[in-house]
Design a protein around this motif. Sequence first.
Motif, mmCIF file in Angstrom:
data_model
loop_
_atom_site.group_PDB
_atom_site.id
_atom_site.type_symbol
_atom_site.label_atom_id
_atom_site.label_comp_id
_atom_site.label_asym_id
_atom_site.label_seq_id
_atom_site.Cartn_x
_atom_site.Cartn_y
_atom_site.Cartn_z
ATOM 1 N N ASN A 159 0.821 -1.210 0.000
ATOM 2 C CA ASN A 159 0.000 0.000 0.000
ATOM 3 C C ASN A 159 0.858 1.266 0.000
ATOM 4 O O ASN A 159 0.558 2.233 -0.711
ATOM 5 C CB ASN A 159 -0.945 -0.001 1.201
ATOM 6 C CG ASN A 159 -2.052 -1.027 1.075
ATOM 7 O OD1 ASN A 159 -2.368 -1.481 -0.027
ATOM 8 N ND2 ASN A 159 -2.638 -1.418 2.187
ATOM 9 N N THR A 160 1.930 1.244 0.799
ATOM 10 C CA THR A 160 2.827 2.394 0.834
ATOM 11 C C THR A 160 3.497 2.587 -0.523
ATOM 12 O O THR A 160 3.583 3.716 -1.037
ATOM 13 C CB THR A 160 3.896 2.197 1.921
ATOM 14 O OG1 THR A 160 3.269 2.154 3.196
ATOM 15 C CG2 THR A 160 4.906 3.336 1.912
ATOM 16 N N GLY A 161 3.978 1.502 -1.105
ATOM 17 C CA GLY A 161 4.653 1.582 -2.393
ATOM 18 C C GLY A 161 3.748 2.116 -3.490
ATOM 19 O O GLY A 161 4.161 2.959 -4.304
ATOM 20 N N ILE A 162 2.512 1.630 -3.537
ATOM 21 C CA ILE A 162 1.569 2.088 -4.555
ATOM 22 C C ILE A 162 1.265 3.575 -4.369
ATOM 23 O O ILE A 162 1.221 4.345 -5.342
ATOM 24 C CB ILE A 162 0.282 1.247 -4.506
ATOM 25 C CG1 ILE A 162 0.575 -0.173 -5.003
ATOM 26 C CG2 ILE A 162 -0.817 1.894 -5.349
ATOM 27 C CD1 ILE A 162 -0.590 -1.126 -4.851
ATOM 28 N N ALA A 163 1.065 4.003 -3.133
ATOM 29 C CA ALA A 163 0.768 5.413 -2.861
ATOM 30 C C ALA A 163 1.917 6.306 -3.312
ATOM 31 O O ALA A 163 1.707 7.369 -3.919
ATOM 32 C CB ALA A 163 0.488 5.610 -1.371
#
Length: 480
Positions: free
Chosen positions: A229-233
């Motif tokens: 989730n952090t990477g996609i954001a």
Amino acid sequence: MDDKIFKVKGTYVAGEWHNNINRYDIINPSNNKKLSDVPISDIKELQKAVEAAKQAQKVWQKTSLIERANLLEKLAKRIEENEEEFALIDSYDSGNALTGMRKDVKETVNNIRYFCGLVREVKGETFSMEKNHLNFTRYQPYGVVLKINPFNHPFRFCVEKIAAPLLMGNSLIIKNSEQAPISSLRFCELLEDLFPKGLINVVTGGPENGKFLVEHPDIKRIAVIGSVNTGIAIAKTAAPQLKNVTLELGGKNPIIVFDDADPDFAANLAIKGMNLSRQGQSCSSTSRVLVHKKVKNKFLKSLVEKAKTIPIGLPYHEENEIGPIVSKKQFDSVMAYIQSGKDEGAKLLLGGDQNVSNDLKEGFFINPTIFCDVKPNMKIAKEEIFGPVISVIDWEDHDEMIKIANSTQYGLTTMIVTESLSNAMKTSEEVEVGYVWVNTSGRYSGAPYGGWKLSGIGVEECFDEMKGYARLKNINMKWN
């Protein structure tokens, strides 16, 4: 010793210490007591970090490769001299076993030296198409590089990851996890009088500070280690400026045990691959066991017996291998996954509860947990738990096993246990991951590490990582 307090000099920007009035407490996950308090970088400080990094990079890119490598070698020596201190800080701060944190510091030094020896091999290409003609390529730095790191290897991910970008002529801004920032701030004390001021900056703060830095137009290159989730954001935020982003993200990694495997040997690998010295808080943890039905019972018996003997306790005590979950938030998340496994009908063979023995009852300790009779569609089989939870799925048909192995959104690692070369090679080709072990575990400097699917973009710890911190320029020329 259990009530130890670590003091930090501040955040480190432009070669100076900053202590913003806004601060937050760092909690010792072993006893839920205050471990330190850390200043939160404000926007003014972040802007200063970018400006300082820009100016320092202009000087640094003119520094010879030999001198860059020599300075990093000096840094590696300083780290060695402070190995025990950094290992102890991370053990308190992240809850990881002291023995494992010592290995992290050693690996940090090894990887810095690996890249120092490798940098001279970054060479361009030349060719000529006709008389008085030359075409050649060269690598040039991006400029300012942003590194965003997680909590599970606080010192190692902060420090070993500086080598490749620095050697390629970049400057750095590092934002470590809010949950375990102490060792990265202590590390900055080793930088004084060694590198140009502003070349390496370490800041703090939450997602809003990360967003500011990711969006900043003067930061051209971003490298992230963290959750999907952090990477996609971050990738979405960086996309409008087409920034170069590499991502090393999560995993729901299978260990595949064939019917010809020795059950005890396979159980040992399953325990080692789970990274229980970090409570399973590792993106490479082999948290899904796909075991052939012929060896399932013997394997499970051995797995449970071995897991029972792993000492759990205060991680900064030498004898313990399993410490606490890093925070109350993460503890609650892991316990919720365990409850979902029970609710969905998996059979609990071991653990599944908080360890509340006398010296651990105030901390976030979860006993090693093993489920069997797990179905591929259960939450504990599909989602990354980031805790000491092993889910065992049995199989008979090879094609169905491969389907299960590849059924998650992740594609980071797979471990294969077999005596058959055919099984090993066939399965290695079929699994949709970036890194495969066969009858072993561990990582090695020089071997590319990176994920497929939602486990990431790019590779690390290898030659390609180093080249990834420079832009390729082609020069085509003719003369009379």
